[in-house]
Structure formats: C-alpha cells, structure tokens
Design a protein around this motif. Structure first.
Motif, mmCIF file in Angstrom:
data_model
loop_
_atom_site.group_PDB
_atom_site.id
_atom_site.type_symbol
_atom_site.label_atom_id
_atom_site.label_comp_id
_atom_site.label_asym_id
_atom_site.label_seq_id
_atom_site.Cartn_x
_atom_site.Cartn_y
_atom_site.Cartn_z
ATOM 1 N N ILE A 1 0.827 -1.215 0.000
ATOM 2 C CA ILE A 1 0.000 0.000 0.000
ATOM 3 C C ILE A 1 0.854 1.254 0.000
ATOM 4 O O ILE A 1 0.549 2.230 -0.684
ATOM 5 C CB ILE A 1 -0.962 -0.014 1.200
ATOM 6 N N GLY A 2 1.958 1.250 0.743
ATOM 7 C CA GLY A 2 2.840 2.411 0.805
ATOM 8 C C GLY A 2 2.610 3.229 2.056
ATOM 9 O O GLY A 2 1.470 3.433 2.483
ATOM 10 N N MET A 3 3.714 3.699 2.634
ATOM 11 C CA MET A 3 3.609 4.460 3.870
ATOM 12 C C MET A 3 2.808 5.742 3.684
ATOM 13 O O MET A 3 2.088 6.183 4.586
ATOM 14 C CB MET A 3 5.001 4.798 4.423
ATOM 15 N N ASP A 4 2.923 6.381 2.508
ATOM 16 C CA ASP A 4 2.224 7.650 2.317
ATOM 17 C C ASP A 4 0.713 7.461 2.377
ATOM 18 O O ASP A 4 0.002 8.257 2.999
ATOM 19 C CB ASP A 4 2.647 8.300 0.998
ATOM 20 N N ARG A 5 0.196 6.387 1.752
ATOM 21 C CA ARG A 5 -1.247 6.144 1.794
ATOM 22 C C ARG A 5 -1.687 5.723 3.194
ATOM 23 O O ARG A 5 -2.731 6.158 3.685
ATOM 24 C CB ARG A 5 -1.631 5.088 0.768
ATOM 25 N N LEU A 6 -0.903 4.870 3.834
ATOM 26 C CA LEU A 6 -1.246 4.455 5.197
ATOM 27 C C LEU A 6 -1.251 5.648 6.143
ATOM 28 O O LEU A 6 -2.123 5.766 7.007
ATOM 29 C CB LEU A 6 -0.255 3.392 5.681
ATOM 30 N N THR A 7 -0.287 6.553 5.970
ATOM 31 C CA THR A 7 -0.237 7.748 6.803
ATOM 32 C C THR A 7 -1.420 8.663 6.506
ATOM 33 O O THR A 7 -1.981 9.282 7.418
ATOM 34 C CB THR A 7 1.086 8.501 6.578
ATOM 35 N N GLY A 8 -1.804 8.778 5.230
ATOM 36 C CA GLY A 8 -2.969 9.577 4.878
ATOM 37 C C GLY A 8 -4.234 9.031 5.493
ATOM 38 O O GLY A 8 -5.067 9.781 6.023
ATOM 39 N N GLU B 1 16.226 2.940 9.378
ATOM 40 C CA GLU B 1 14.909 2.322 9.532
ATOM 41 C C GLU B 1 14.365 2.013 8.143
ATOM 42 O O GLU B 1 14.413 2.837 7.252
ATOM 43 C CB GLU B 1 13.938 3.258 10.240
ATOM 44 N N GLY B 2 13.840 0.840 7.988
ATOM 45 C CA GLY B 2 13.279 0.468 6.705
ATOM 46 C C GLY B 2 13.921 -0.812 6.198
ATOM 47 O O GLY B 2 14.534 -1.563 6.972
ATOM 48 N N PRO B 3 13.768 -1.075 4.930
ATOM 49 C CA PRO B 3 13.222 -0.214 3.871
ATOM 50 C C PRO B 3 11.704 -0.161 3.890
ATOM 51 O O PRO B 3 11.042 -1.089 4.347
ATOM 52 C CB PRO B 3 13.724 -0.902 2.595
ATOM 53 N N TYR B 4 11.183 0.961 3.365
ATOM 54 C CA TYR B 4 9.756 1.187 3.300
ATOM 55 C C TYR B 4 9.353 1.546 1.866
ATOM 56 O O TYR B 4 10.163 1.955 1.054
ATOM 57 C CB TYR B 4 9.353 2.335 4.229
ATOM 58 N N GLY B 5 8.058 1.449 1.614
ATOM 59 C CA GLY B 5 7.524 1.971 0.366
ATOM 60 C C GLY B 5 7.041 0.919 -0.612
ATOM 61 O O GLY B 5 7.523 -0.219 -0.641
ATOM 62 N N ALA B 6 6.067 1.341 -1.421
ATOM 63 C CA ALA B 6 5.464 0.477 -2.442
ATOM 64 C C ALA B 6 5.826 0.924 -3.852
ATOM 65 O O ALA B 6 5.219 0.472 -4.818
ATOM 66 C CB ALA B 6 3.944 0.469 -2.272
ATOM 67 N N PHE B 7 6.824 1.800 -3.991
ATOM 68 C CA PHE B 7 7.236 2.327 -5.288
ATOM 69 C C PHE B 7 8.222 1.356 -5.929
ATOM 70 O O PHE B 7 9.391 1.677 -6.163
ATOM 71 C CB PHE B 7 7.866 3.708 -5.079
ATOM 72 N N THR B 8 7.767 0.136 -6.186
ATOM 73 C CA THR B 8 8.661 -0.925 -6.638
ATOM 74 C C THR B 8 8.058 -1.677 -7.823
ATOM 75 O O THR B 8 6.879 -1.529 -8.149
ATOM 76 C CB THR B 8 8.937 -1.938 -5.503
ATOM 77 N N SER B 9 8.868 -2.544 -8.397
ATOM 78 C CA SER B 9 8.409 -3.349 -9.531
ATOM 79 C C SER B 9 7.443 -4.445 -9.104
ATOM 80 O O SER B 9 6.876 -5.142 -9.965
ATOM 81 C CB SER B 9 9.610 -3.964 -10.254
ATOM 82 N N LEU B 10 7.234 -4.615 -7.812
ATOM 83 C CA LEU B 10 6.236 -5.569 -7.330
ATOM 84 C C LEU B 10 4.865 -5.282 -7.929
ATOM 85 O O LEU B 10 4.051 -6.183 -8.125
ATOM 86 C CB LEU B 10 6.159 -5.500 -5.795
ATOM 87 N N HIS B 11 4.619 -4.006 -8.257
ATOM 88 C CA HIS B 11 3.306 -3.586 -8.727
ATOM 89 C C HIS B 11 3.213 -3.469 -10.247
ATOM 90 O O HIS B 11 2.223 -2.937 -10.756
ATOM 91 C CB HIS B 11 2.946 -2.246 -8.068
ATOM 92 N N ARG B 12 4.218 -3.941 -10.954
ATOM 93 C CA ARG B 12 4.160 -3.890 -12.419
ATOM 94 C C ARG B 12 3.037 -4.783 -12.935
ATOM 95 O O ARG B 12 2.870 -5.922 -12.496
ATOM 96 C CB ARG B 12 5.489 -4.344 -13.029
ATOM 97 N N THR B 13 2.266 -4.249 -13.867
ATOM 98 C CA THR B 13 1.176 -5.007 -14.481
ATOM 99 C C THR B 13 1.324 -5.105 -15.987
ATOM 100 O O THR B 13 0.611 -5.887 -16.621
ATOM 101 C CB THR B 13 -0.182 -4.342 -14.172
ATOM 102 N N ARG B 14 2.214 -4.298 -16.573
ATOM 103 C CA ARG B 14 2.360 -4.222 -18.032
ATOM 104 C C ARG B 14 3.812 -4.426 -18.442
ATOM 105 O O ARG B 14 4.737 -4.121 -17.666
ATOM 106 C CB ARG B 14 1.891 -2.852 -18.523
#
Length: 439
Positions: free
Chosen positions: A73-80, A304-317
C-alpha cells in the motif's frame, strides 16, 4: 510484471478492510448483547465510546509500519488514512464525551457544567477526559494551517502524546466499560485485539529497527558530492544480502554523532540494493540533508526500513513510463537497474536546466543498456506549455495508456501528472506514485 493475478495493492486493501469490517461487526454484536446504559443517552454514548476504541486500535495498525502492508500500500497512503481516521476519532470521542455528560446530567437532574466537574472527580472518568483532551491538542496541531508553521520535530513531539492518550484510554475502558466484560468471549476478544495492535506497533516501530541495526551494523563507507548541492552517501553493513530492500524503496536515515538522534530524513535508495552497499542521494534543502556531505567516513548509521510500495512488485504491463522531477530521479534511477535488456521503458526527467539533472549520466547509461528512451525536459515551471499536460504526455508517449507509470517528484509536479493521467484514462492500477515524508 503480474498478469492474471490479484494485484498486491488490491489484496492488501481487501485484507485490511476485511479486518476492520469483521471487528466492527463483532463490536456491534457485543454492544447489542451487553445490555443498555442507565438511560437512552448513556446507551448512545456507550455506542460511540466502543467505536472510538476500535478507531484507536486501527490507528495503531496504520502506523505500525507492518512490512506486508507497507510494501503493498505504501507508507504515504497508510499515513494519509491514519490522518483521516484520526479526525474521525476526534469527533467520535467528543460525541462520546458530550453524551456521557448529558446522560448523567439528565440522570441526576443537574446542569451539564456541574455534572462535568462531578465526573472529573471520578478517577476513571478523569482518565477518559485527559485522553480526549490530548487527542484534541494533537488534532489541533495536525491541522494543515498549523502543521505548516511547525518544525517536524515539534509536531512529532506533540504527536507522541497520543501514546499517552492511548494508555489513559485503555485504563479508562478497563474501569468504565461493561460491554467487554459482559462475557468470557468479550474479554478474550478485547484483550487479544489490544495485544495484537500494541504488539504490531512495538514490533514494527521499535523491535524490528533495533534488531536490524544491531544485526547489520550499518556504516558510512563513502560520501560523494554529485554537485554543489547534491551528495550521495554510501552505507555498508553485515549480511546486507538479507536486508529485504528493493529498488524504488526508501529508508529513514540517522547519523549518530553528526546530528541529534531525533533528526531523521526519508531518503530513497538511489541505486538498486546489491547485497553489499546502500546508497542515498540527497539535495540540500534542510539542515539535515545539507550537512550530509560532512558525515565522516567510518561513522555509524541508524537505518529504519526499507519502506515503500514504489517498486516493480506492482508492475502489471510489459512497458513502463518513469517520470521524475528534480531529485525525485533517485528511486527512478534505482528502478532502471531492474529493467531487462530490451525492456520497453521511457523516462521523462523534468529539471530547470541540464546542469540541475542529478545523476543524469547514470540514468542515460542505464536507459541505453535496456534499450529505452530518455527525454530530458528542461525549463522552469510556468515557462511555456507544461510537458505534463495530457496532450504533451500523449505526444511524448503515444501508448501511455498501456504502460505502468511511475511518478516521483515535487508535490505540485506529481499532482499535475496524476491529473493528466486521469484525463488520459490510464487505469489506476497502472499508476504508481509515492510521496516520501514522515508526517
């Protein structure tokens, strides 16, 4: 690239909201079966109090930095979400408090002011009042107009009072609440929920960072100026091949002995982790980042970390469009290392001038190696037509709607790009953007 499977972010959201709904249903059932209050108003007050407790527990999970949720989900969305749940908690608590005072005032046929001070003389009620007062103070300093005027360290210090409020609220519930002591199941459920939430928070925020730093023993091995106001810091450690870091993620960095322990910044990994070193690249925009070029080689680092969802894990194309602005190129440059030879990748790099293009030579080399395209977009904001308007993006990348799009840059640029992507009908699951911040 994932096709034909449930996207990780969708799976994580379903898991999270299923957890919430199931627990809300359980609380509703317990409320309905535990009996009414001393009058109708106090019954409604109990209803809001129970839901305030659930919101508190949900708040803990959102900021526990659980790796499974954070990477999807990503820390930014969870924090939001944490922010909006926090304001919901505020109004739920205030409603509960007002109804409690009103209910007892009607019960005793007294004024609300007299009832308030009478309840303040009862230790269990006083604890609840103090918890509510702390939540009000934290909410006030978290309002955007106030938050912008405060240093992060000041805001964070006040925000930590929420843990005091949680402790006070927990004791208040033990003393006052009858719903969760109405049956053996209710007691087991309530204690299990609190232990799970607090356990997740302590594990994610304290135990895991301390264990990782003791295990890896991070150390600065090189400090490399990239330009007059940009510097890269290389960090090594033991068994870094076992650190679950991915290109595109970020860490929260502290350099004991160089800055005070409470001064920390989230910096992206500017190179894909290779099991031997980690690299951050930062622009001097504050006292902490400006002083990085003076960090002594050989000094310890606390990571601390690593954190974040800005990765290739979410590639769909198969194809990807990577859009970066300024120093936002750092996670994009790391992602390029994961592109295979012949990868269908396009990079749009927005800077004021070519001299401001951080790591551009590395980016150009990586793009050439994978057979992609690099467009260096120079110019100041407001000068001529924006390269991120829908028509401009379509002209640069005609097949943008069938690519995964990664966006990292200043907030204004990121917002403009996301607006244009919506206008171009790029599916949401193909858009990946993350704002790296602590509050």
């Amino acid at each position: 690239m994932r096709q034909g499977t449930i996207p990780p972010v969708v799976a994580a959201r379903w898991a999270l909201w299923t957890f919430v709904v199931v627990n809300v249903v359980i609380v509703e059932v317990l409320f309905l079966t535990a009996g009414t209050g001393k009058n109708g108003v106090l019954t409604v007050a109990k209803f809001f109090g129970l839901h305030a407790a659930v919101l508190m527990l949900f708040q803990l999970l959102l900021v526990a930095r659980l790796p499974w949720l954070d990477r999807r989900i990503g820390m930014d969305r969870l924090t939001g979400w944490h922010r909006w749940v926090g304001f919901s908690l505020l109004w739920t608590l205030l409603t509960h408090a007002v109804l409690v005072v009103l209910g007892y005032a009607r019960l005793d046929d007294a004024s609300m002011a007299k009832t308030f001070f009478a309840l303040a003389g009862v230790p269990a009620s006083l604890l609840g009042m103090l918890a509510a007062a702390i939540v009000v103070v934290v909410a006030a300093v978290s309002a955007r107009q106030v938050r912008r005027r405060l240093r992060y360290e000041t805001w964070h210090g006040v925000h930590l009072l929420l843990y005091v409020a949680l402790g006070l609220a927990f004791v208040h519930q033990l003393e006052e609440t009858t719903t969760f002591s109405s049956s053996a199941f209710a007691m087991v459920y309530w204690w299990a929920l609190w232990l799970f939430a607090f356990g997740a928070l302590v594990t994610g925020r304290i135990v895991m960072p301390l264990w990782r730093n003791a295990y890896h023993r991070f150390e600065v091995v090189a400090v490399v100026p990239e330009s007059d106001d940009v510097v890269s810091v290389h960090v090594t450690g033991r068994h870094l091949d076992r650190l679950p870091a991915r290109a595109g993620q970020f860490c929260i960095w502290r350099f004991p002995g160089h800055n005070q322990w409470w001064l920390a910044n989230p910096f992206s990994l500017s190179a894909a982790p290779d099991g031997r070193t980690l690299r951050l690249t930062a622009k001097a925009v504050g006292s902490t980042s400006a002083g990085l070029r003076h960090v002594p080689v050989g000094s310890r680092a606390f990571v601390e970390g690593p954190y974040g969802a800005f990765t290739s894990l979410h590639r769909t194309r198969p194809g990807a469009l990577l859009i970066a602005g300024g120093v936002g190129i750092t996670p994009v440059r790391a992602l390029l290392e994961e592109e295979p030879d012949g990868g269908d990748v396009v990079v749009l790099y927005r800077v004021r001038s070519e001299d401001d293009a951080v790591l551009v030579d590395e980016v150009r080399t990586l793009v050439e190696e994978c057979g992609g395209q690099l467009h260096l977009l120079t110019g100041r904001r407001g000068e001529g037509r924006s390269p991120f308007e829908p028509e401009s993006l379509r002209a640069l990348v005609p097949d943008i709607a069938v690519r995964d799009v990664y966006v990292c840059g200043p907030p204004a640029m990121t917002s403009a790009v996301l607006d244009s992507l919506r206008g171009l009908k790029v599916p949401r699951l193909q858009v990946h953007a993350e704002r790296f911040g602590l509050g």
